[in-house]
Motif scaffolding. Structure first.
Motif, PDB file in Angstrom:
ATOM      1  N   VAL A  17       0.830  -1.217   0.000  1.00  0.00           N
ATOM      2  CA  VAL A  17       0.000   0.000   0.000  1.00  0.00           C
ATOM      3  C   VAL A  17       0.856   1.255   0.000  1.00  0.00           C
ATOM      4  N   MET A  18       2.085   1.146   0.548  1.00  0.00           N
ATOM      5  CA  MET A  18       2.994   2.301   0.464  1.00  0.00           C
ATOM      6  C   MET A  18       3.483   2.509  -0.965  1.00  0.00           C
ATOM      7  N   LYS A  19       3.732   1.413  -1.680  1.00  0.00           N
ATOM      8  CA  LYS A  19       4.184   1.538  -3.067  1.00  0.00           C
ATOM      9  C   LYS A  19       3.099   2.153  -3.942  1.00  0.00           C
ATOM     10  N   LEU A  20       1.845   1.843  -3.627  1.00  0.00           N
ATOM     11  CA  LEU A  20       0.726   2.426  -4.379  1.00  0.00           C
ATOM     12  C   LEU A  20       0.387   3.832  -3.886  1.00  0.00           C
ATOM     13  N   ARG A  21       1.130   4.294  -2.888  1.00  0.00           N
ATOM     14  CA  ARG A  21       0.927   5.630  -2.292  1.00  0.00           C
ATOM     15  C   ARG A  21      -0.455   5.754  -1.644  1.00  0.00           C
ATOM     16  N   LEU A  22      -1.019   4.623  -1.255  1.00  0.00           N
ATOM     17  CA  LEU A  22      -2.261   4.671  -0.482  1.00  0.00           C
ATOM     18  C   LEU A  22      -1.955   4.938   0.980  1.00  0.00           C
ATOM     19  N   SER A  23      -0.723   4.706   1.361  1.00  0.00           N
ATOM     20  CA  SER A  23      -0.265   4.971   2.717  1.00  0.00           C
ATOM     21  C   SER A  23       1.109   5.615   2.598  1.00  0.00           C
ATOM     22  N   ALA A  24       1.351   6.637   3.409  1.00  0.00           N
ATOM     23  CA  ALA A  24       2.629   7.345   3.317  1.00  0.00           C
ATOM     24  C   ALA A  24       3.135   7.707   4.713  1.00  0.00           C
ATOM     25  N   PRO A  25       3.459   6.686   5.528  1.00  0.00           N
ATOM     26  CA  PRO A  25       3.995   7.007   6.855  1.00  0.00           C
ATOM     27  C   PRO A  25       5.336   7.711   6.734  1.00  0.00           C
ATOM     28  N   GLU A  26       5.596   8.618   7.670  1.00  0.00           N
ATOM     29  CA  GLU A  26       6.860   9.357   7.636  1.00  0.00           C
ATOM     30  C   GLU A  26       7.989   8.593   8.307  1.00  0.00           C
ATOM     31  N   GLN A  27       7.589   7.536   9.026  1.00  0.00           N
ATOM     32  CA  GLN A  27       8.590   6.782   9.780  1.00  0.00           C
ATOM     33  C   GLN A  27       8.173   5.314   9.814  1.00  0.00           C
ATOM     34  N   LEU A  28       9.139   4.423   9.610  1.00  0.00           N
ATOM     35  CA  LEU A  28       8.901   2.999   9.821  1.00  0.00           C
ATOM     36  C   LEU A  28       9.813   2.518  10.943  1.00  0.00           C
ATOM     37  N   VAL A  29       9.226   1.833  11.918  1.00  0.00           N
ATOM     38  CA  VAL A  29       9.998   1.209  12.988  1.00  0.00           C
ATOM     39  C   VAL A  29       9.944  -0.287  12.750  1.00  0.00           C
ATOM     40  N   ASP A  30      11.085  -0.866  12.402  1.00  0.00           N
ATOM     41  CA  ASP A  30      11.170  -2.282  12.039  1.00  0.00           C
ATOM     42  C   ASP A  30      11.185  -3.132  13.316  1.00  0.00           C
ATOM     43  N   ILE A  31      10.140  -3.947  13.478  1.00  0.00           N
ATOM     44  CA  ILE A  31      10.050  -4.824  14.664  1.00  0.00           C
ATOM     45  C   ILE A  31      10.359  -6.270  14.299  1.00  0.00           C
ATOM     46  N   GLY A  32      10.852  -6.468  13.072  1.00  0.00           N
ATOM     47  CA  GLY A  32      11.029  -7.826  12.556  1.00  0.00           C
ATOM     48  C   GLY A  32      12.084  -8.652  13.261  1.00  0.00           C
ATOM     49  N   ARG A  33      12.930  -8.009  14.053  1.00  0.00           N
ATOM     50  CA  ARG A  33      14.010  -8.785  14.697  1.00  0.00           C
ATOM     51  C   ARG A  33      13.859  -8.844  16.208  1.00  0.00           C
ATOM     52  N   ILE A  34      12.677  -8.525  16.713  1.00  0.00           N
ATOM     53  CA  ILE A  34      12.459  -8.568  18.170  1.00  0.00           C
ATOM     54  C   ILE A  34      12.063  -9.989  18.566  1.00  0.00           C
ATOM     55  N   ASP A  35      12.936 -10.647  19.324  1.00  0.00           N
ATOM     56  CA  ASP A  35      12.724 -12.060  19.635  1.00  0.00           C
ATOM     57  C   ASP A  35      11.400 -12.323  20.351  1.00  0.00           C
ATOM     58  N   SER A  36      11.012 -11.400  21.254  1.00  0.00           N
ATOM     59  CA  SER A  36       9.828 -11.664  22.079  1.00  0.00           C
ATOM     60  C   SER A  36       8.533 -11.648  21.271  1.00  0.00           C
ATOM     61  N   LEU A  37       8.597 -11.158  20.036  1.00  0.00           N
ATOM     62  CA  LEU A  37       7.382 -11.122  19.210  1.00  0.00           C
ATOM     63  C   LEU A  37       7.257 -12.353  18.321  1.00  0.00           C
ATOM     64  N   ARG A  38       8.249 -13.244  18.407  1.00  0.00           N
ATOM     65  CA  ARG A  38       8.287 -14.380  17.478  1.00  0.00           C
ATOM     66  C   ARG A  38       7.637 -15.617  18.078  1.00  0.00           C
ATOM     67  N   GLY A  39       7.405 -16.587  17.228  1.00  0.00           N
ATOM     68  CA  GLY A  39       7.116 -17.944  17.658  1.00  0.00           C
ATOM     69  C   GLY A  39       5.673 -18.211  18.038  1.00  0.00           C
ATOM     70  N   ILE A  40       5.393 -19.497  18.242  1.00  0.00           N
ATOM     71  CA  ILE A  40       4.058 -19.965  18.594  1.00  0.00           C
ATOM     72  C   ILE A  40       4.217 -20.866  19.809  1.00  0.00           C
TER      73      ILE A  40
END
Lengths: 156, 281
Positions: free
Chosen positions: B37-60
């Motif tokens: 949606v950002m590539k289509l410019r439907l969303s244009a946040p000024e900041q992205l905070v990458d949470i992809g490497r936070i261990d506590s958010l992972r797993g099942i």
């Protein structure tokens, strides 16, 4: 921002705009133009590469997200000048016509066969749902993948 | 296509992510909902905070129920033996999102924060009675999935809040199923119906039903549930439940030129019956 990505075994350090997509990083920063841009909307699969061994649509990831990761592109599949068996199978079965989807097809199916040796034709066809070819009708692509899947399961 | 310019920061912990996020910021994990949606410019946040490497958010994890980390991918959920045994419909739904490459990187947290009405997991989460665990700078809270999905692309998340995990009850004693009418090109749900049935022999003692795809959000269907409960899931009960489901979703219908509202509403009844049969079968 500064990123370091290992691409086809070579560490590549670059200063990139944060909004650089991985596919742009590969094609424009590293001149690895084997990876294609088709739909640019996560659907067609022409931009498929491997990120840490998993198939990824490289139009849908920031290069920044790949910082520290291992990326393999179509240029990195051959070892010592020898085609990967999937490349050979696409050649032997004529699994392409115009060739535009082929790098993505090969990257998606090599990841699939690695995880699913001996996969059935039905499973192969289902897994191709993320890669669109507008020429072949898919039959020879499926034949190529089946050849490699059978060999991976212990055939010849 | 290039998205608008933004600042990119990578968080190492949930606390740091909550400190970093600004008023015009968005959290980024797999990016498979947000970046398109950002590539289509439907969303244009000024900041992205990458949470992809936070261990506590992972797993099942499975302990009397499922706790699915916000950055668990669709592929991980689909392949999880715990998910398959405690809520098979969720494993099936996640296994039908996009394609394998999308499932490898798209996450459950990003999926539900995006709240696409045609996505599969929200419908199952509503039927399963799941809850969404959220953390903000003022503390944490848990919101039932039914309340979490507010409207088209709209959720109960407040600015600056982060989904940390999704809790799904152990439904291994029930029969669950997700029946989907996929769009022939995109594979998004034109209609998706999730059911969870409690059975005593051939009698359905309780049912939970949700419809998505046909609607602007995943909608819980109390009328259809009442029509199934106490029945033996015979044709008369299924037809009654299908009619009730169509009424349950009447205020929330979505449609387009190819698949208008009235058609999707009709197909919701058809796919309700298919979901019940798949679950009971």
């Amino acid at each position: 921002m500064q990123i370091s990505v290992t691409v086809n075994g070579v560490v590549q350090e670059r200063d990139v705009d944060p909004r650089t997509l991985l596919v742009h990083f590969l094609r424009e920063e590293l001149d690895l133009t084997g990876t294609k841009i088709g739909c640019d909307t996560s659907q067609c699969g022409a931009c498929t590469v491997h990120l840490d061994g998993k198939a990824l649509k490289s139009c849908t990831l920031l290069a920044a997200q790949a910082d520290g990761a291992n990326v393999t592109t179509i240029e990195g599949l051959a070892v010592d000048g020898e085609h990967h068996p999937m490349q050979t199978a696409f050649w032997e079965n004529h699994g392409l016509q115009c060739g535009y989807c082929t790098p993505g097809m090969i990257m998606a199916t090599t990841a699939f066969v690695k995880d699913n040796p001996g996969a059935s034709e039905e499973a192969i066809r289902h897994n191709l749902e993320g890669n669109i070819c507008r020429c072949t009708g898919y039959h020879n692509i499926v034949k190529a993948v089946k050849q490699v899947a059978d060999a991976a399961a212990g055939g010849d | 296509m290039w998205p608008n310019k933004f600042d990119y920061q990578r968080a190492e912990s949930v606390d740091q992510a909550l400190e970093l996020i600004g008023d015009e910021g968005k959290f980024l994990a797999g990016g498979h909902s947000l970046l398109p949606v950002m590539k289509l410019r439907l969303s244009a946040p000024e900041q992205l905070v990458d949470i992809g490497r936070i261990d506590s958010l992972r797993g099942i994890s499975a302990d009397g129920g499922l706790t699915i980390g916000a950055t668990a991918t669709h592929a991980e959920i689909a392949a999880s033996g715990d998910v398959q045994s405690m809520c098979g419909a969720l494993a099936d739904a996640c296994g039908g999102v996009g394609d394998q490459a999308v499932r490898n990187f798209g996450t459950i947290g990003g999926n539900i924060a995006h709240a696409d009405p045609a996505s599969d997991p929200p419908t199952v989460l509503v039927a399963a009675g799941a809850s969404v665990n959220i953390q903000g700078s003022d503390g944490s809270r848990s919101v039932g999935a039914e309340e979490f999905f507010v409207d088209l692309f709209e959720t109960a998340l407040e600015d600056g809040e982060l989904i940390t995990s999704v809790s799904v009850p152990d439904l291994s004693g029930q029969k669950t199923a997700y029946a989907k009418f996929p769009h022939p090109a995109s594979r998004y749900a034109i209609v998706g119906v999730a059911v969870a049935l409690s059975m005593d022999g051939d009698t359905c003692t309780g049912a939970s039903v949700a419809v998505g795809g046909a609607t602007v959000k995943a909608v819980k269907c109390a009328g259809a549930e009442a029509a199934l409960a106490g029945s033996s899931l015979d044709d008369a009960a299924l037809n009654a439940a299908a009619d009730m489901a169509k009424a349950d979703i009447a205020d929330w219908l979505a449609g387009d030129v190819a698949y208008p509202e009235s058609y999707r509403q009709q197909m919701a009844g058809v796919y309700l019956k298919r979901a019940v049969k798949a679950a009971a079968g």
